[in-house]
Scaffold this active site. Structure first.
Site, short mmCIF file in Angstrom:
data_model
loop_
_atom_site.label_atom_id
_atom_site.label_comp_id
_atom_site.label_asym_id
_atom_site.label_seq_id
_atom_site.Cartn_x
_atom_site.Cartn_y
_atom_site.Cartn_z
N HIS A 32 0.84 -1.19 0.00
CA HIS A 32 0.00 0.00 0.00
C HIS A 32 0.88 1.25 0.00
O HIS A 32 0.69 2.16 -0.83
CB HIS A 32 -0.92 0.00 1.22
CG HIS A 32 -1.79 1.21 1.32
ND1 HIS A 32 -3.08 1.24 0.83
CD2 HIS A 32 -1.56 2.46 1.84
CE1 HIS A 32 -3.61 2.43 1.05
NE2 HIS A 32 -2.70 3.19 1.65
N GLU A 33 1.81 1.30 0.92
CA GLU A 33 2.69 2.47 1.00
C GLU A 33 3.63 2.55 -0.20
O GLU A 33 4.01 3.64 -0.62
CB GLU A 33 3.49 2.43 2.31
CG GLU A 33 2.64 2.42 3.57
CD GLU A 33 1.65 3.58 3.64
OE1 GLU A 33 1.94 4.64 3.05
OE2 GLU A 33 0.59 3.43 4.28
N HIS A 36 1.96 4.57 -2.90
CA HIS A 36 2.14 6.02 -2.67
C HIS A 36 3.56 6.45 -3.04
O HIS A 36 3.76 7.48 -3.69
CB HIS A 36 1.89 6.34 -1.19
CG HIS A 36 0.49 6.17 -0.74
ND1 HIS A 36 -0.60 6.66 -1.44
CD2 HIS A 36 -0.03 5.59 0.38
CE1 HIS A 36 -1.70 6.37 -0.78
NE2 HIS A 36 -1.39 5.72 0.32
#
Length: 379
Positions: A32-33, A36
């Site tokens: 998920h990170e 980003h």
């Protein structure tokens, strides 16, 4: 029991309960990170911190771009902090932005266009969906799929299938015009259509026959004793193993399967959320970290591939959760950016601050509610 045996039992219990949970959560948070991080970098945003976990740093290093990669003591999430963020929730810091040099400002998150900020924020949940599709595709390719022919071995008495006229020996060809290749296809199609009539075509004595059946919702238990709600029609496949086999997929087939499986889970989760708000689903099905830990330890006993598939399911759930239009979540940021794009200027810092406080309260309430459900299941 002596002291050494007690310590050994406790250690083994921790390994069984904690390690699968940390494995599943860590890969979900990391990807998920990473979403980003990658899109942020591509948009020319400087990344200050990439953290898996919160709290005190346990280990870390700085890369050649100056990003601090770290593993923290509380492994219940993570964050990427960009230049210009006030905190880990990516609240903008206008004062800090004004004090920056021109070079720093060119790499600051708040100074980027609304499109680049939105793409960077949306990349996290999208990475969760990509991870899920990759896991489903990978496990299907390397482990194969256990499939069975859609042939009816038994029609349960008093079931919707009996009322519809199904008989042992029928081979299901299609459901509402959708081709049924395996018995699992039939189960999956039926499971999400409680109280919805389904037109099925079966082959009986070499001839096609149309039947209409309405699935009935019921509560069943999985192999670990956990209850779940699903829709059934009362058809049973042969359990002698003669109609079941392992089907291996090629690379492209596996990829298509991974995407299709991910889409099915997304659609089912969205339907569940809608039905929950409509009062058609029991909110007690919502679970938190305790439930995730318990399920992870249970699934881990089945093998590594099932544990990976659980990670894929949870990755989709976390991706969808983050897309909810609640400030502090990615969806809340995207909501603010939508207002900014429509108005031609961002919302005031005061409005954003109020929104973040409300969002934080809502997320905290959701976590408390999930924890309460977890405790209720254990008692």
């Amino acid at each position: 029991m002596d002291y050494a045996a007690g310590v050994g039992l406790l250690w083994n219990s921790l390994l069984i309960k904690v390690v699968p949970f940390l494995f599943v959560l860590t890969i979900i948070v990391f990807f998920h990170e990473l979403g980003h991080f990658i899109i942020g970098r591509l948009c020319g945003i400087r990344v200050l911190v990439f953290s898996v976990g919160f709290g005190p740093e346990l280990a870390g290093f700085n890369d050649r771009h100056g990003t601090r990669w770290k593993l923290c003591a509380i492994p219940l999430g993570g964050y990427v902090k960009f230049l210009g963020d006030e905190n880990a929730a990516s609240m903008p810091d206008a004062n800090a932005l004004e004090r920056m040099s021109e070079a720093d400002r060119s790499e600051a998150f708040p100074a980027k266009s609304v499109g680049k900020r939105a793409a960077t924020v949306a990349a996290g949940p999208i990475a969760n969906f990509i991870l899920a599709a990759a896991i489903f595709a990978g496990t299907a390719y390397f482990s194969g799929l256990v499939v069975g022919d859609p042939v009816v071995a038994e029609v349960q008495a008093g079931s919707p299938a009996e009322a519809a006229g199904f008989r042992p020996g029928d081979r299901v060809i299609s459901a509402d015009g959708n081709e049924i290749d395996y018995f699992g296809d039939l189960q999956r199609y039926v499971s999400v259509r409680a109280d919805t009539p389904i037109r099925m075509t079966v082959e009986r004595d070499g001839k096609p026959l149309d039947l209409t059946v309405t699935p009935r919702e019921t509560t069943q238990a999985d192999g670990f004793g956990n209850d779940y709600r699903t829709a059934v029609i009362g058809l049973v496949a042969s359990n002698d193993g003669s109609s079941f086999r392992v089907h291996y997929l090629g690379p492209l087939e596996s990829l298509r399967y991974g995407v299709a499986q991910s889409w099915f889970v997304v659609a089912r989760t969205v339907d569940f959320i809608g039905e929950m708000f409509a009062g058609k689903q029991d909110t007690k099905q919502i679970g938190g970290f305790v439930s995730i830990a318990q399920i992870s330890s249970q699934v881990a006993t089945l093998g590594f591939a099932p544990l990976l598939n659980l990670a894929a399911l949870l990755s989709i759930s976390i991706g969808l959760l983050n897309l909810l239009p609640i400030p502090v979540l990615d969806g809340g940021h995207l909501l603010f950016y939508a207002f900014e794009a429509a108005r031609g200027r961002p919302l005031s810092e005061r409005v954003q601050e109020i929104g973040f406080r409300i969002g934080l309260a809502l997320v905290a309430l959701l976590m408390v509610f999930a924890l309460w459900n977890d405790i209720s299941r254990l008692t």
